[in-house]
Design a protein around this motif. Structure first.
Motif, PDB file in Angstrom:
ATOM      1  N   MET A  65      85.072 105.349 -55.088  1.00 54.62           N
ATOM      2  CA  MET A  65      84.324 105.972 -54.001  1.00 54.62           C
ATOM      3  C   MET A  65      84.711 107.440 -53.837  1.00 54.62           C
ATOM      4  O   MET A  65      83.846 108.323 -53.868  1.00 54.62           O
ATOM      5  CB  MET A  65      84.577 105.223 -52.692  1.00 54.62           C
ATOM      6  CG  MET A  65      83.936 103.858 -52.594  1.00 54.62           C
ATOM      7  SD  MET A  65      82.168 103.884 -52.220  1.00 54.62           S
ATOM      8  CE  MET A  65      82.164 104.492 -50.541  1.00 54.62           C
ATOM      9  N   SER A  66      85.999 107.711 -53.685  1.00 55.24           N
ATOM     10  CA  SER A  66      86.467 109.065 -53.416  1.00 55.24           C
ATOM     11  C   SER A  66      86.276 109.980 -54.621  1.00 55.24           C
ATOM     12  O   SER A  66      86.343 109.543 -55.775  1.00 55.24           O
ATOM     13  CB  SER A  66      87.946 109.036 -53.026  1.00 55.24           C
ATOM     14  OG  SER A  66      88.150 108.280 -51.853  1.00 55.24           O
ATOM     15  N   TYR A  67      86.097 111.259 -54.324  1.00 55.72           N
ATOM     16  CA  TYR A  67      85.971 112.271 -55.370  1.00 55.72           C
ATOM     17  C   TYR A  67      87.317 112.470 -56.059  1.00 55.72           C
ATOM     18  O   TYR A  67      88.355 112.524 -55.408  1.00 55.72           O
ATOM     19  CB  TYR A  67      85.499 113.590 -54.762  1.00 55.72           C
ATOM     20  CG  TYR A  67      85.427 114.735 -55.734  1.00 55.72           C
ATOM     21  CD1 TYR A  67      84.317 114.896 -56.553  1.00 55.72           C
ATOM     22  CD2 TYR A  67      86.471 115.648 -55.851  1.00 55.72           C
ATOM     23  CE1 TYR A  67      84.240 115.951 -57.458  1.00 55.72           C
ATOM     24  CE2 TYR A  67      86.407 116.703 -56.743  1.00 55.72           C
ATOM     25  CZ  TYR A  67      85.289 116.845 -57.544  1.00 55.72           C
ATOM     26  OH  TYR A  67      85.226 117.879 -58.433  1.00 55.72           O
ATOM     27  N   GLY A  68      87.304 112.609 -57.372  1.00 57.82           N
ATOM     28  CA  GLY A  68      88.538 112.848 -58.110  1.00 57.82           C
ATOM     29  C   GLY A  68      88.419 112.373 -59.542  1.00 57.82           C
ATOM     30  O   GLY A  68      88.220 111.177 -59.786  1.00 57.82           O
ATOM     31  N   GLY A  69      88.522 113.285 -60.490  1.00 58.46           N
ATOM     32  CA  GLY A  69      88.329 112.934 -61.888  1.00 58.46           C
ATOM     33  C   GLY A  69      89.427 112.061 -62.451  1.00 58.46           C
ATOM     34  O   GLY A  69      89.161 111.066 -63.134  1.00 58.46           O
ATOM     35  N   THR A  70      90.689 112.406 -62.176  1.00 57.16           N
ATOM     36  CA  THR A  70      91.818 111.656 -62.740  1.00 57.16           C
ATOM     37  C   THR A  70      91.822 110.214 -62.253  1.00 57.16           C
ATOM     38  O   THR A  70      92.018 109.276 -63.031  1.00 57.16           O
ATOM     39  CB  THR A  70      93.147 112.334 -62.377  1.00 57.16           C
ATOM     40  OG1 THR A  70      93.117 113.701 -62.802  1.00 57.16           O
ATOM     41  CG2 THR A  70      94.311 111.631 -63.047  1.00 57.16           C
ATOM     42  N   LEU A 127      86.765 109.926 -47.341  1.00 60.84           N
ATOM     43  CA  LEU A 127      85.348 109.574 -47.499  1.00 60.84           C
ATOM     44  C   LEU A 127      85.002 108.315 -46.715  1.00 60.84           C
ATOM     45  O   LEU A 127      83.879 108.167 -46.220  1.00 60.84           O
ATOM     46  CB  LEU A 127      85.024 109.380 -48.984  1.00 60.84           C
ATOM     47  CG  LEU A 127      83.576 109.007 -49.310  1.00 60.84           C
ATOM     48  CD1 LEU A 127      82.623 110.146 -48.924  1.00 60.84           C
ATOM     49  CD2 LEU A 127      83.416 108.677 -50.789  1.00 60.84           C
ATOM     50  N   PHE A 128      85.954 107.407 -46.583  1.00 60.86           N
ATOM     51  CA  PHE A 128      85.701 106.164 -45.843  1.00 60.86           C
ATOM     52  C   PHE A 128      85.337 106.446 -44.392  1.00 60.86           C
ATOM     53  O   PHE A 128      84.526 105.731 -43.800  1.00 60.86           O
ATOM     54  CB  PHE A 128      86.929 105.255 -45.912  1.00 60.86           C
ATOM     55  CG  PHE A 128      86.750 103.942 -45.212  1.00 60.86           C
ATOM     56  CD1 PHE A 128      85.862 103.000 -45.688  1.00 60.86           C
ATOM     57  CD2 PHE A 128      87.474 103.645 -44.065  1.00 60.86           C
ATOM     58  CE1 PHE A 128      85.684 101.772 -45.044  1.00 60.86           C
ATOM     59  CE2 PHE A 128      87.315 102.431 -43.413  1.00 60.86           C
ATOM     60  CZ  PHE A 128      86.413 101.494 -43.904  1.00 60.86           C
ATOM     61  N   PHE A 130      78.668  98.323 -60.349  1.00 58.38           N
ATOM     62  CA  PHE A 130      77.434  99.095 -60.175  1.00 58.38           C
ATOM     63  C   PHE A 130      77.067  99.216 -58.697  1.00 58.38           C
ATOM     64  O   PHE A 130      76.661 100.293 -58.231  1.00 58.38           O
ATOM     65  CB  PHE A 130      76.291  98.430 -60.940  1.00 58.38           C
ATOM     66  CG  PHE A 130      74.941  99.035 -60.675  1.00 58.38           C
ATOM     67  CD1 PHE A 130      74.573 100.240 -61.264  1.00 58.38           C
ATOM     68  CD2 PHE A 130      74.040  98.407 -59.817  1.00 58.38           C
ATOM     69  CE1 PHE A 130      73.333 100.812 -61.006  1.00 58.38           C
ATOM     70  CE2 PHE A 130      72.805  98.970 -59.555  1.00 58.38           C
ATOM     71  CZ  PHE A 130      72.446 100.176 -60.153  1.00 58.38           C
ATOM     72  N   LEU A 131      77.222  98.142 -57.942  1.00 59.40           N
ATOM     73  CA  LEU A 131      76.905  98.177 -56.517  1.00 59.40           C
ATOM     74  C   LEU A 131      77.864  99.098 -55.764  1.00 59.40           C
ATOM     75  O   LEU A 131      77.453  99.864 -54.886  1.00 59.40           O
ATOM     76  CB  LEU A 131      76.957  96.763 -55.936  1.00 59.40           C
ATOM     77  CG  LEU A 131      75.885  95.792 -56.445  1.00 59.40           C
ATOM     78  CD1 LEU A 131      76.144  94.386 -55.911  1.00 59.40           C
ATOM     79  CD2 LEU A 131      74.495  96.273 -56.049  1.00 59.40           C
ATOM     80  N   ILE A 132      79.169  99.050 -56.110  1.00 59.23           N
ATOM     81  CA  ILE A 132      80.143  99.934 -55.463  1.00 59.23           C
ATOM     82  C   ILE A 132      79.825 101.384 -55.782  1.00 59.23           C
ATOM     83  O   ILE A 132      79.867 102.265 -54.896  1.00 59.23           O
ATOM     84  CB  ILE A 132      81.573  99.581 -55.909  1.00 59.23           C
ATOM     85  CG1 ILE A 132      81.967  98.203 -55.372  1.00 59.23           C
ATOM     86  CG2 ILE A 132      82.574 100.630 -55.420  1.00 59.23           C
ATOM     87  CD1 ILE A 132      83.320  97.713 -55.861  1.00 59.23           C
ATOM     88  N   THR A 159      75.760 107.268 -52.727  1.00 60.18           N
ATOM     89  CA  THR A 159      75.059 107.472 -51.455  1.00 60.18           C
ATOM     90  C   THR A 159      75.948 108.188 -50.456  1.00 60.18           C
ATOM     91  O   THR A 159      75.525 109.153 -49.800  1.00 60.18           O
ATOM     92  CB  THR A 159      74.619 106.111 -50.876  1.00 60.18           C
ATOM     93  OG1 THR A 159      73.772 105.447 -51.813  1.00 60.18           O
ATOM     94  CG2 THR A 159      73.862 106.298 -49.569  1.00 60.18           C
ATOM     95  N   ALA A 160      77.189 107.729 -50.330  1.00 59.41           N
ATOM     96  CA  ALA A 160      78.119 108.355 -49.387  1.00 59.41           C
ATOM     97  C   ALA A 160      78.501 109.762 -49.829  1.00 59.41           C
ATOM     98  O   ALA A 160      78.608 110.675 -48.997  1.00 59.41           O
ATOM     99  CB  ALA A 160      79.367 107.489 -49.240  1.00 59.41           C
TER     100      ALA A 160
END
Length: 374
Positions: free
Chosen positions: A345-350, A270-271, A33-35, A41-42
């Motif tokens: 973190m990164s965008y990506g459905g798979t 994203l990092f 949940f924290l991640i 946010t990012a």
């Protein structure tokens, strides 16, 4: 004559739904949940110039959560039954990709089976699942022949994925399988020998690599040789990370990101956006969260009741480590750019669904360990 009495009391709702709600491991769920909070946010900041990207990210998060819940409800014994069918179907789909797959941007990675899918993503879970099943069936009789056969089971999908070509996914699949083989008891002498053989074979590997893969290696060594081409990604991400300093420039105040100097800023890089806005302090917080996730996963693996669950939990945990290490390394310029997302973190459905499935399996192993002990 005795009279029968019927109770009008309805069974309490909580005992009925308890078994479906209390499937989550509390420390693991809290860390995740924290991640995800950091991720949202990012992503909100990184996706300001990409309409709908944040909404899609939230949708992917919800889908991954549902997949995680379903996997957490499935007992490890049932997961074992899916090992051979899932691996077989995955390899068959990889062969189908090689024969008549869909080509996009010079890579043949997709196949149409009514819907367009990328079979290599299936193997991130299918390979460790298959190998964990394999070693469970051979518990107590492990010889070098068993490890050799396990290596063949790993090499088949690995080679098929490399030929697509997809070095990033092949790296993750091979790493996942290697972790299972290592945790099963592979000798350090063999690992050392394989390492020496790997170093000796580098010239052969170099000759077999595609041109773009060689360029990635050369760009890693010196990105300034092509600052507006192949080295652009790494140079701009390193500038963003360095300009964030200790405390960062502030949320939504990253100039490299919002002036569009960072490519793929909502996915692979994203990092770099996060580092620019939250600085070294933010990076340390994120690293601590990942370490907490990995530590909890290793704890679950160490206390798993069977060989299958122990190997599976250990491999999944190390997959999270590999995702994070490779992504942060390539964004920081210490590893080649291979297209590996930052976990959760990164965008990506798979990738989100795959990671959610892995997290659910970890929770299932922990939950059923408690049920066995109780």
């Amino acid at each position: 004559m005795a009279t029968m009495q019927f109770s009008n009391e309805r069974p309490a709702l909580w005992p009925i739904i308890k078994r479906y709600i209390l499937v989550f491991d509390v420390p693991l769920t809290l860390t995740l949940f924290l991640i995800l909070s950091v991720s949202c946010t990012a992503m909100f900041s990184a996706g300001l110039d990409a309409p709908g990207r944040f909404e899609d990210h939230m949708r992917n998060t919800i889908i991954a959560f549902v997949v995680m819940w379903i996997a957490a409800c499935v007992p490890p014994q049932l997961l074992m039954r899916f090992a051979v069918p899932l691996y077989t179907i995955g390899v068959a789909l990889l062969i189908a990709v090689a024969m008549f797959g869909i080509v996009k941007k010079g890579a043949r990675r997709w196949v149409n089976v009514g819907v367009v899918i990328q079979p290599s993503e299936i193997m991130k879970i299918a390979v460790p699942l298959m190998l964990a099943w394999f070693f469970q069936k051979r518990e107590g009789v492990l010889r070098w022949q068993e490890f050799a056969l396990a290596a063949v089971l790993l090499a088949i999908p690995g080679v098929l994925i490399l030929k697509q070509p997809d070095l990033g996914t092949a790296t993750l699949v091979m790493a996942a399988g290697f972790y299972v083989i290592f945790l099963a008891g592979l000798s350090w002498k063999i690992i050392f020998g394989l390492g020496v053989a790997g170093l000796a074979s580098l010239p052969v590997v170099w000759s077999m690599m595609h041109d773009y893969q060689r360029q990635r290696v050369m760009t890693l060594i010196d990105p300034t040789t092509d600052p507006l081409g192949k080295g652009f990604h790494i140079i701009q991400s390193m500038i963003a990370i360095g300009s964030g300093g200790v405390t960062g420039k502030g949320w939504q105040s990253g100039t490299q990101a919002h002036l569009e100097f960072i490519p793929e800023r909502t996915s692979d890089f994203l990092f770099a956006v996060f580092s620019e806005e939250f600085g070294l302090i933010g990076n340390c917080v994120l690293l601590v969260l990942y370490l907490m996730l990995i530590a909890r996963g290793l704890f679950i693996a160490a206390n798993a009741p069977t060989v299958f669950s122990r190997l599976m939990a250990g491999a999944i945990t190390m997959i999270f480590f590999t995702y994070a290490f490779v992504n942060m390394g390539m964004v920081s310029g210490i590893l080649p750019v291979v297209g590996v997302p930052l976990p959760f973190m990164s965008y990506g459905g798979t990738a989100f669904v795959t990671l959610g499935l892995g997290m659910g399996i970890l929770m299932s192993i922990q939950r059923h360990r408690k049920l066995i002990q109780s």
